[in-house]
Design a protein around this motif. Structure first.
Motif, mmCIF file in Angstrom:
data_model
loop_
_atom_site.group_PDB
_atom_site.id
_atom_site.type_symbol
_atom_site.label_atom_id
_atom_site.label_comp_id
_atom_site.label_asym_id
_atom_site.label_seq_id
_atom_site.Cartn_x
_atom_site.Cartn_y
_atom_site.Cartn_z
ATOM 1 N N GLY A 13 0.998 -1.198 0.135
ATOM 2 C CA GLY A 13 0.213 0.011 -0.203
ATOM 3 C C GLY A 13 0.992 1.423 -0.182
ATOM 4 O O GLY A 13 1.665 1.503 0.052
ATOM 5 N N PRO A 14 0.187 2.576 -0.192
ATOM 6 C CA PRO A 14 0.874 3.549 -0.639
ATOM 7 C C PRO A 14 1.795 4.274 0.594
ATOM 8 O O PRO A 14 2.731 3.999 1.083
ATOM 9 C CB PRO A 14 -0.285 4.560 -1.326
ATOM 10 N N ASP A 15 1.587 4.226 1.634
ATOM 11 C CA ASP A 15 1.559 3.945 3.226
ATOM 12 C C ASP A 15 2.613 3.414 4.150
ATOM 13 O O ASP A 15 2.335 2.635 4.981
ATOM 14 C CB ASP A 15 0.789 4.903 4.671
ATOM 15 N N ALA A 16 2.476 1.818 3.680
ATOM 16 C CA ALA A 16 3.489 0.737 3.748
ATOM 17 C C ALA A 16 4.459 1.373 4.699
ATOM 18 O O ALA A 16 5.404 0.586 5.469
ATOM 19 C CB ALA A 16 2.944 -0.726 3.029
ATOM 20 N N ALA A 17 5.377 1.685 3.899
ATOM 21 C CA ALA A 17 6.713 1.833 4.523
ATOM 22 C C ALA A 17 6.797 2.924 5.746
ATOM 23 O O ALA A 17 7.716 2.564 6.400
ATOM 24 C CB ALA A 17 8.020 2.922 2.935
ATOM 25 N N ASN A 18 5.920 3.834 5.800
ATOM 26 C CA ASN A 18 5.338 4.698 7.032
ATOM 27 C C ASN A 18 5.460 3.384 8.718
ATOM 28 O O ASN A 18 5.674 3.623 9.424
ATOM 29 C CB ASN A 18 4.559 5.346 6.721
ATOM 30 N N ALA A 19 4.027 2.137 8.467
ATOM 31 C CA ALA A 19 4.166 1.901 9.368
ATOM 32 C C ALA A 19 5.268 0.532 9.054
ATOM 33 O O ALA A 19 5.433 0.115 10.665
ATOM 34 C CB ALA A 19 3.087 1.376 8.378
ATOM 35 N N VAL A 20 5.953 0.078 8.277
ATOM 36 C CA VAL A 20 6.880 -0.731 8.663
ATOM 37 C C VAL A 20 7.782 0.181 9.488
ATOM 38 O O VAL A 20 8.729 -0.843 10.009
ATOM 39 C CB VAL A 20 7.608 -1.702 7.233
ATOM 40 N N GLN A 21 8.493 0.752 9.465
ATOM 41 C CA GLN A 21 9.550 1.880 10.267
ATOM 42 C C GLN A 21 8.473 1.810 11.613
ATOM 43 O O GLN A 21 9.632 1.958 12.280
ATOM 44 C CB GLN A 21 10.012 3.266 9.499
ATOM 45 N N THR A 52 12.496 -7.864 4.759
ATOM 46 C CA THR A 52 13.220 -7.022 3.075
ATOM 47 C C THR A 52 12.106 -6.375 2.399
ATOM 48 O O THR A 52 10.951 -6.098 2.338
ATOM 49 C CB THR A 52 12.735 -8.391 2.441
ATOM 50 N N ALA A 53 12.902 -5.089 2.175
ATOM 51 C CA ALA A 53 12.127 -4.169 1.604
ATOM 52 C C ALA A 53 11.589 -5.041 -0.178
ATOM 53 O O ALA A 53 11.569 -5.736 0.037
ATOM 54 C CB ALA A 53 13.127 -2.949 1.167
ATOM 55 N N PRO A 54 10.772 -3.859 0.106
ATOM 56 C CA PRO A 54 9.744 -4.262 -1.526
ATOM 57 C C PRO A 54 11.067 -4.245 -2.634
ATOM 58 O O PRO A 54 11.791 -3.594 -2.693
ATOM 59 C CB PRO A 54 8.915 -2.796 -1.804
ATOM 60 N N ALA A 55 10.898 -5.482 -3.553
ATOM 61 C CA ALA A 55 10.137 -5.554 -4.342
ATOM 62 C C ALA A 55 9.736 -5.948 -5.759
ATOM 63 O O ALA A 55 9.283 -4.925 -5.774
ATOM 64 C CB ALA A 55 11.297 -6.802 -5.019
ATOM 65 N N ASP A 56 10.272 -6.490 -6.738
ATOM 66 C CA ASP A 56 8.946 -6.818 -7.542
ATOM 67 C C ASP A 56 8.049 -6.529 -7.461
ATOM 68 O O ASP A 56 6.000 -6.327 -7.954
ATOM 69 C CB ASP A 56 9.247 -8.256 -8.566
ATOM 70 N N ASP A 57 7.152 -7.506 -5.658
ATOM 71 C CA ASP A 57 5.678 -7.002 -5.903
ATOM 72 C C ASP A 57 5.274 -6.115 -5.131
ATOM 73 O O ASP A 57 4.353 -5.859 -4.453
ATOM 74 C CB ASP A 57 5.148 -8.707 -4.879
ATOM 75 N N GLY A 58 6.059 -5.291 -4.418
ATOM 76 C CA GLY A 58 5.240 -3.477 -4.222
ATOM 77 C C GLY A 58 5.335 -4.205 -2.886
ATOM 78 O O GLY A 58 5.086 -2.651 -2.218
ATOM 79 N N ALA A 59 5.691 -5.600 -1.914
ATOM 80 C CA ALA A 59 5.390 -5.521 -1.221
ATOM 81 C C ALA A 59 6.725 -5.283 0.264
ATOM 82 O O ALA A 59 7.622 -6.271 -0.327
ATOM 83 C CB ALA A 59 4.342 -6.681 -0.213
ATOM 84 N N TRP A 60 6.490 -4.893 1.570
ATOM 85 C CA TRP A 60 7.593 -5.211 2.225
ATOM 86 C C TRP A 60 6.920 -6.718 2.687
ATOM 87 O O TRP A 60 6.387 -7.138 3.337
ATOM 88 C CB TRP A 60 7.305 -4.474 3.414
ATOM 89 N N HIS A 61 8.297 -7.753 2.394
ATOM 90 C CA HIS A 61 8.082 -8.629 3.881
ATOM 91 C C HIS A 61 8.698 -8.908 4.954
ATOM 92 O O HIS A 61 10.038 -8.938 4.922
ATOM 93 C CB HIS A 61 8.723 -10.114 2.430
ATOM 94 N N GLY A 91 -3.069 6.097 6.754
ATOM 95 C CA GLY A 91 -2.707 5.604 5.359
ATOM 96 C C GLY A 91 -3.612 4.374 5.250
ATOM 97 O O GLY A 91 -4.000 3.433 5.459
ATOM 98 N N ALA A 92 -3.463 3.703 3.980
ATOM 99 C CA ALA A 92 -3.706 2.428 3.161
ATOM 100 C C ALA A 92 -2.527 2.371 3.150
ATOM 101 O O ALA A 92 -1.718 1.916 2.831
ATOM 102 C CB ALA A 92 -3.916 3.243 1.713
ATOM 103 N N ILE A 93 -3.265 0.849 3.647
ATOM 104 C CA ILE A 93 -2.353 0.286 4.245
ATOM 105 C C ILE A 93 -2.719 -1.342 3.967
ATOM 106 O O ILE A 93 -4.266 -2.103 5.006
ATOM 107 C CB ILE A 93 -1.445 -0.080 5.622
ATOM 108 N N SER A 94 -2.503 -2.907 3.152
ATOM 109 C CA SER A 94 -2.764 -3.686 2.819
ATOM 110 C C SER A 94 -1.650 -4.976 3.887
ATOM 111 O O SER A 94 -0.583 -4.569 3.700
ATOM 112 C CB SER A 94 -2.840 -4.115 2.047
ATOM 113 N N LEU A 95 -2.447 -5.965 4.842
ATOM 114 C CA LEU A 95 -1.712 -7.156 5.401
ATOM 115 C C LEU A 95 -2.321 -8.401 5.025
ATOM 116 O O LEU A 95 -3.174 -8.633 4.756
ATOM 117 C CB LEU A 95 -1.299 -6.572 6.655
ATOM 118 N N THR A 96 -1.280 -8.837 4.560
ATOM 119 C CA THR A 96 -1.672 -10.986 4.341
ATOM 120 C C THR A 96 -0.317 -11.319 5.335
ATOM 121 O O THR A 96 0.521 -10.942 5.295
ATOM 122 C CB THR A 96 -1.077 -10.677 3.163
ATOM 123 N N TRP A 97 -0.830 -12.070 6.167
ATOM 124 C CA TRP A 97 -0.627 -13.357 6.878
ATOM 125 C C TRP A 97 -0.084 -14.986 6.415
ATOM 126 O O TRP A 97 -1.258 -15.242 6.015
ATOM 127 C CB TRP A 97 -1.500 -13.519 7.987
#
Length: 111
Positions: A13-21, A52-61, A91-97
């Motif tokens: 999501g567009p605000d994922a980096a802020n949430a992970v940090q 792991t920072a985002p790569a091809d799929d755009g998601a933080w892992h 912000g907009a964040i998506s989480l998958t477990w």
């Protein structure tokens, strides 16, 4: 011999980096850990985290892991801390477990 339990979170999501940090601020960076390129390791209490920072799929892992007699409780604590950071970040964040298979680890005997 202990059992290692782990969960994997994919955060996008567009605000994922802020949430992970925000989550990582609550952890200690493990500068001594042996990690593959692109993976950062952290820890707090009884759990460890690999990021792991985002790569091809755009998601933080993020993998939250623990072992020993309190392994399940520690992983749950880590997952709760991650969810708390995500919820507190606007912000907009998506989480998958995904639960990862438990594995056996062999600990060196104490001397």
């Amino acid at each position: 011999m202990d059992t290692s339990v782990q969960v994997h979170a994919a955060i996008s999501g567009p605000d994922a980096a802020n949430a992970v940090q925000e989550f990582l601020k609550s952890l200690k960076h493990d500068l001594n850990g042996d990690a593959p390129d692109g993976v950062s390791r952290y820890y707090r209490g009884g759990f460890a985290v690999a990021v792991t920072a985002p790569a091809d799929d755009g998601a933080w892992h993020i993998v939250v892991a623990s072992a020993g007699e309190d392994g399940f409780d520690s992983v749950e604590d880590g997952a709760d801390a991650l969810v708390g950071a995500l919820r507190s970040t606007p912000g907009a964040i998506s989480l998958t477990w995904h639960e990862l298979p438990a594995t056996r680890i062999y600990a060196a005997p104490l001397r």
